[in-house]
Scaffold this motif. Structure first.
Motif, PDB file in Angstrom:
ATOM      1  N   VAL A  43       0.876  -1.176   0.000  1.00 36.59           N
ATOM      2  CA  VAL A  43       0.000   0.000   0.000  1.00 36.59           C
ATOM      3  C   VAL A  43       0.912   1.224   0.000  1.00 36.59           C
ATOM      4  CG1 VAL A  43      -1.774   1.282   1.234  1.00 36.59           C
ATOM      5  CG2 VAL A  43      -1.802  -1.220   1.268  1.00 36.59           C
ATOM      6  N   VAL A  44       0.920   1.987  -1.104  1.00 32.54           N
ATOM      7  CA  VAL A  44       1.882   3.070  -1.220  1.00 32.54           C
ATOM      8  C   VAL A  44       1.310   4.390  -0.718  1.00 32.54           C
ATOM      9  CG1 VAL A  44       3.126   2.016  -3.136  1.00 32.54           C
ATOM     10  CG2 VAL A  44       1.243   3.562  -3.619  1.00 32.54           C
ATOM     11  N   ARG A  45       2.149   5.114   0.004  1.00 30.81           N
ATOM     12  CA  ARG A  45       1.883   6.489   0.443  1.00 30.81           C
ATOM     13  C   ARG A  45       3.188   7.252   0.263  1.00 30.81           C
ATOM     14  NH1 ARG A  45       1.389   6.933   5.941  1.00 30.81           N
ATOM     15  NH2 ARG A  45       2.577   5.003   6.233  1.00 30.81           N
ATOM     16  N   SER A  46       3.119   8.484  -0.157  1.00 30.99           N
ATOM     17  CA  SER A  46       4.356   9.217  -0.405  1.00 30.99           C
ATOM     18  C   SER A  46       4.253  10.663   0.047  1.00 30.99           C
ATOM     19  CB  SER A  46       4.709   9.181  -1.899  1.00 30.99           C
ATOM     20  OG  SER A  46       3.757   9.915  -2.658  1.00 30.99           O
ATOM     21  N   GLY A  47       5.400  11.268   0.218  1.00 21.49           N
ATOM     22  CA  GLY A  47       5.497  12.689   0.526  1.00 21.49           C
ATOM     23  C   GLY A  47       6.862  13.196   0.130  1.00 21.49           C
ATOM     24  N   ALA A  48       6.994  14.496  -0.063  1.00 21.75           N
ATOM     25  CA  ALA A  48       8.258  15.078  -0.506  1.00 21.75           C
ATOM     26  C   ALA A  48       8.480  16.431   0.148  1.00 21.75           C
ATOM     27  CB  ALA A  48       8.271  15.216  -2.022  1.00 21.75           C
ATOM     28  N   TRP A  49       9.747  16.830   0.190  1.00 22.75           N
ATOM     29  CA  TRP A  49      10.091  18.157   0.693  1.00 22.75           C
ATOM     30  C   TRP A  49      11.358  18.630  -0.009  1.00 22.75           C
ATOM     31  CZ3 TRP A  49       7.050  21.061   3.759  1.00 22.75           C
ATOM     32  CH2 TRP A  49       7.585  22.253   4.254  1.00 22.75           C
ATOM     33  N   THR A  50      11.431  19.921  -0.290  1.00 24.41           N
ATOM     34  CA  THR A  50      12.610  20.497  -0.933  1.00 24.41           C
ATOM     35  C   THR A  50      13.055  21.737  -0.179  1.00 24.41           C
ATOM     36  OG1 THR A  50      11.429  22.013  -2.419  1.00 24.41           O
ATOM     37  CG2 THR A  50      11.710  19.739  -3.167  1.00 24.41           C
ATOM     38  N   GLU A  97       9.569  -1.620   4.348  1.00 21.13           N
ATOM     39  CA  GLU A  97       8.822  -0.590   5.065  1.00 21.13           C
ATOM     40  C   GLU A  97       8.678   0.712   4.277  1.00 21.13           C
ATOM     41  OE1 GLU A  97      10.392  -2.097   9.441  1.00 21.13           O
ATOM     42  OE2 GLU A  97      11.489  -0.544   8.340  1.00 21.13           O
ATOM     43  N   PHE A  98       9.771   1.232   3.766  1.00 21.38           N
ATOM     44  CA  PHE A  98       9.721   2.502   3.052  1.00 21.38           C
ATOM     45  C   PHE A  98      10.973   2.661   2.196  1.00 21.38           C
ATOM     46  CE2 PHE A  98      11.566   3.252   7.241  1.00 21.38           C
ATOM     47  CZ  PHE A  98      12.729   3.956   6.944  1.00 21.38           C
ATOM     48  N   LYS A 154      11.283   8.699  12.914  1.00 24.16           N
ATOM     49  CA  LYS A 154      10.296   9.748  12.642  1.00 24.16           C
ATOM     50  C   LYS A 154       8.958   9.150  12.210  1.00 24.16           C
ATOM     51  CE  LYS A 154      12.941  13.176  13.660  1.00 24.16           C
ATOM     52  NZ  LYS A 154      12.634  14.039  14.833  1.00 24.16           N
ATOM     53  N   LEU A 155       8.985   8.116  11.380  1.00 22.57           N
ATOM     54  CA  LEU A 155       7.740   7.486  10.944  1.00 22.57           C
ATOM     55  C   LEU A 155       7.041   6.788  12.104  1.00 22.57           C
ATOM     56  CD1 LEU A 155       8.835   6.060   7.478  1.00 22.57           C
ATOM     57  CD2 LEU A 155       7.153   7.873   7.878  1.00 22.57           C
ATOM     58  N   GLN A 156       7.801   6.276  13.046  1.00 20.05           N
ATOM     59  CA  GLN A 156       7.188   5.683  14.230  1.00 20.05           C
ATOM     60  C   GLN A 156       6.507   6.748  15.081  1.00 20.05           C
ATOM     61  OE1 GLN A 156      10.603   3.655  15.859  1.00 20.05           O
ATOM     62  NE2 GLN A 156      10.023   1.687  14.974  1.00 20.05           N
ATOM     63  N   GLU A 157       7.009   7.977  15.009  1.00 20.20           N
ATOM     64  CA  GLU A 157       6.416   9.068  15.780  1.00 20.20           C
ATOM     65  C   GLU A 157       5.123   9.571  15.146  1.00 20.20           C
ATOM     66  OE1 GLU A 157       9.273  12.173  16.149  1.00 20.20           O
ATOM     67  OE2 GLU A 157      10.716  10.943  17.272  1.00 20.20           O
ATOM     68  N   VAL A 159       9.857  10.353   0.259  1.00 22.08           N
ATOM     69  CA  VAL A 159       9.720   9.150   1.079  1.00 22.08           C
ATOM     70  C   VAL A 159       8.468   8.407   0.623  1.00 22.08           C
ATOM     71  CG1 VAL A 159       9.308   8.225   3.390  1.00 22.08           C
ATOM     72  CG2 VAL A 159      10.944  10.097   3.061  1.00 22.08           C
ATOM     73  N   VAL A 160       8.627   7.126   0.311  1.00 20.49           N
ATOM     74  CA  VAL A 160       7.515   6.287  -0.134  1.00 20.49           C
ATOM     75  C   VAL A 160       7.333   5.162   0.881  1.00 20.49           C
ATOM     76  CG1 VAL A 160       6.552   4.882  -1.990  1.00 20.49           C
ATOM     77  CG2 VAL A 160       8.123   6.771  -2.535  1.00 20.49           C
ATOM     78  N   CYS A 161       6.180   5.098   1.509  1.00 17.66           N
ATOM     79  CA  CYS A 161       5.873   4.027   2.462  1.00 17.66           C
ATOM     80  C   CYS A 161       5.103   2.917   1.751  1.00 17.66           C
ATOM     81  CB  CYS A 161       5.046   4.562   3.627  1.00 17.66           C
ATOM     82  SG  CYS A 161       5.926   5.751   4.659  1.00 17.66           S
ATOM     83  N   PHE A 162       5.338   1.684   2.185  1.00 15.29           N
ATOM     84  CA  PHE A 162       4.696   0.519   1.562  1.00 15.29           C
ATOM     85  C   PHE A 162       3.666  -0.138   2.468  1.00 15.29           C
ATOM     86  CE2 PHE A 162       9.041   0.614  -0.387  1.00 15.29           C
ATOM     87  CZ  PHE A 162       8.627   1.080  -1.615  1.00 15.29           C
ATOM     88  N   ASN A 163       3.284   0.560   3.528  1.00 14.01           N
ATOM     89  CA  ASN A 163       2.303   0.025   4.465  1.00 14.01           C
ATOM     90  C   ASN A 163       1.551   1.186   5.086  1.00 14.01           C
ATOM     91  OD1 ASN A 163       1.039  -1.319   6.823  1.00 14.01           O
ATOM     92  ND2 ASN A 163       2.362  -3.032   6.253  1.00 14.01           N
ATOM     93  N   SER A 164       0.314   0.974   5.432  1.00 12.95           N
ATOM     94  CA  SER A 164      -0.472   2.034   6.067  1.00 12.95           C
ATOM     95  C   SER A 164      -0.092   2.238   7.516  1.00 12.95           C
ATOM     96  CB  SER A 164      -1.965   1.717   5.965  1.00 12.95           C
ATOM     97  OG  SER A 164      -2.245   0.465   6.582  1.00 12.95           O
ATOM     98  N   LYS A 165       0.602   1.277   8.118  1.00 13.15           N
ATOM     99  CA  LYS A 165       1.001   1.362   9.512  1.00 13.15           C
ATOM    100  C   LYS A 165       2.449   1.841   9.618  1.00 13.15           C
ATOM    101  CE  LYS A 165      -2.028  -2.466  10.885  1.00 13.15           C
ATOM    102  NZ  LYS A 165      -2.081  -3.812  11.509  1.00 13.15           N
ATOM    103  N   PRO A 166       2.826   2.429  10.749  1.00 12.96           N
ATOM    104  CA  PRO A 166       4.223   2.839  10.931  1.00 12.96           C
ATOM    105  C   PRO A 166       5.127   1.621  11.070  1.00 12.96           C
ATOM    106  CG  PRO A 166       2.994   3.133  12.959  1.00 12.96           C
ATOM    107  CD  PRO A 166       1.982   2.760  11.901  1.00 12.96           C
TER     108      PRO A 166
END
Length: 385
Positions: free
Chosen positions: A75-82, A282-283, A307-310, A338-345
Motif C-alpha cells: 500500500v503506497v503512500r508518499s510525501g516530498a520536501w525540498t 517498510e519505506f 520519525k515514521l514511528q512518531e 519518502v515512499v511508504c509501503f504500508n499504512s502502519k508505521p
C-alpha cells in the motif's frame, strides 16, 4: 563559487495531492512541440536506436502466491520536501504520482499499486531537470512495451529525453544545462529503480538499509574504465576536469562529453535495479546528493524510521530529513521523497537476547577440580605461630 543565501523550504507535498508541473508557463511554451528529426517529442514513442539488445526482466500481473494464498500487495503512500539550502538558485526538482494508471489513463491489468517517483538534480541551470521531470514519465508510460519489458522501456525513455533536450538546446542556447535523474516505479510487488548520476534510493527492509542505486562518480573504478574507454579522463575526481558525475542527461554544450549520437564519456544510460517487495519492506528514501553528503544510507534509514514511528507521515518524514541535513550543514539544494509501503508505521524491532553457550572439556574440568582441591587443602592447614 556561488554566493550563499538563507535557506527556504518549499511547501510539503503528500499523497493527497500530486505536485504541480515543475515548469513555469514560459518554459512550457519553449519545450512544447519540439521535434527530434521526424519524431515529435510530444507524440508517438520511438525506441532509441542504441537499445537493440536482448530484453531483460519484465513485470507480469501477480494474482496468487504459493499454496493459492493471495500475494502480498504493498500500500503506497508518499510525501516530498525540498529546500534551496545554502545556494543562490534552486536547480533540483521531483515527481510524485501514487497512481499513474489514473493520471496517465493507463490500463493496469494487475493487482496492486502503479506508482512513479523521481528526483532530478540539475546543474548549470534548472532547465534540464525541469524538462526531464516533465517528460520522462510520459515517455515511459506511452511506450507500447510498458510494463512488460520495463527495463528496456526505461532505458529508452532516458535516452529519448536526453536526445530531445539536445534538440531544444539547439534552438535556445540559454537552456543549456544538465541533470542527474533517479526514477522509481512500483508496479504491483515490483520495485524498479533507474539511476543516472549521484541521486540515491535506499530501501528499509525491517530497519536494514538496502541501496537500490549506485552513485555514478567519475573516480569509481567501473565508471572510470568506461570513461577512459570512450575517450575521456578523470582529473581530481571530475569527468574531463569539469563534472563530478559520470552520468547525466543534458550537458550537450560541454565539449568532449557526448557526440551527436549521445555516445561519449558522459553517459545518459541508466542502471536499472529491480526487487520484489515483501511484508518486511517498510519505506524507500529517494534523495539528491545533498542529502547523501551528510547521511550514510543506514543512518538515513534509522533516522526516518524513528520519525515514521512518531507520526507515520511520509511528507513530514521528508521534511525531517531535509531539516536534519541542514543541521548537518549540507551546502547543496535538497530534495527528498519518502515512499511508504504500508499504512502502519514501522514496527518496533525486538532485539534478541544473546544466548551464550558455555562448554568445558574433561581436561579443563580436572584442572579446575585440582585448583579447588588445592584451595581447600590450604584452608585446612593451621596458621603458623
Amino acid at each position: 563559487m556561488e554566493d550563499s543565501v538563507s535557506s527556504g523550504s518549499e511547501n510539503v507535498v503528500s499523497s493527497e495531492c500530486r505536485p504541480p508541473n515543475p515548469l513555469d508557463e514560459t518554459i512550457r511554451q519553449c519545450f512544447a512541440g519540439i521535434n527530434i528529426g521526424s519524431t515529435p517529442i510530444m507524440g508517438t514513442i520511438v525506441r532509441h536506436p542504441s537499445l537493440n539488445k536482448s530484453l531483460g526482466f519484465s513485470v507480469e500481473p501477480e494474482l496468487s502466491g504459493k499454496n493459492g494464498k493471495p500475494e502480498y500487495i504493498p500500500v503506497v503512500r508518499s510525501g516530498a520536501w525540498t529546500d534551496i539550502g545554502n545556494r543562490k538558485n534552486m536547480e533540483d526538482t521531483f515527481f510524485c504520482c501514487d497512481d499513474f494508471a489514473d493520471e496517465y489513463d493507463f490500463k493496469n491489468t494487475g493487482n496492486g499499486p502503479s506508482a512513479f517517483y523521481g528526483v532530478f538534480d540539475g546543474h548549470g541551470g534548472k532547465h534540464a531537470a525541469d524538462f526531464v521531470c516533465s517528460n520522462l514519465p510520459r515517455l515511459i508510460m506511452e511506450d507500447d512495451d510498458f510494463p512488460k519489458h520495463i527495463d528496456k522501456v526505461i532505458a529508452s525513455a532516458f535516452l529519448q529525453a536526453d536526445t530531445a533536450f539536445a534538440e531544444i538546446c539547439t534552438t535556445d542556447s540559454d537552456l543549456a544545462s544538465g541533470t542527474t535523474a533517479l526514477a522509481v516505479l512500483v508496479v504491483g510487488r515490483s520495485l524498479i529503480v533507474a539511476n543516472v548520476g549521484d541521486c540515491r534510493a535506499v530501501l528499509s527492509r525491517r530497519g536494514k538499509a538496502i541501496e537500490m542505486s549506485h552513485d555514478h562518480k567519475p573516480s569509481f573504478i567501473r565508471e572510470k574504465m568506461r570513461i577512459e574507454a570512450t575517450g575521456g579522463y578523470v582529473d581530481d575526481g571530475y569527468l574531463n576536469g569539469q563534472l563530478n558525475v559520470a552520468r547525466a542527461l543534458g550537458d550537450w554544450h560541454m565539449e568532449g562529453m557526448k557526440d551527436s549520437d549521445g555516445v561519449g564519456p558522459l553517459s545518459a544510460e541508466p542502471e536499472v535495479m529491480k526487487m520484489k517487495l515483501t511484508e518486511e519492506d517498510e519505506f524507500l528514501i529517494i534523495g539528491c546528493d545533498g542529502i547523501w553528503d551528510v547521511f550514510r544510507s543506514q543512518n538515513a534509514v534509522d533516522f526516518a524510521r524513528r520519525k515514521l514511528q512518531e507520526h507515520n507521515d511520509p511528507a513530514s518524514c521528508s521534511r525531517d530529513l531535509v531539516d536534519e541535513a541542514l543541521k548537518r550543514q549540507s551546502d547543496d539544494n535538497l530534495v527528498v521523497v519518502v515512499v511508504c509501503f504500508n499504512s502502519k508505521p514501522p514496527p518496533a524491532l525486538a532485539i534478541p537476547r544473546a544466548r551464550v553457550h558455555r562448554s568445558i572439556s574433561a581436561e579443563g574440568l580436572r584442572e579446575l577440580q585440582g585448583f579447588l582441591d588445592s584451595l581447600a587443602a590450604e584452608s585446612a592447614v593451621p596458621p603458623m605461630l
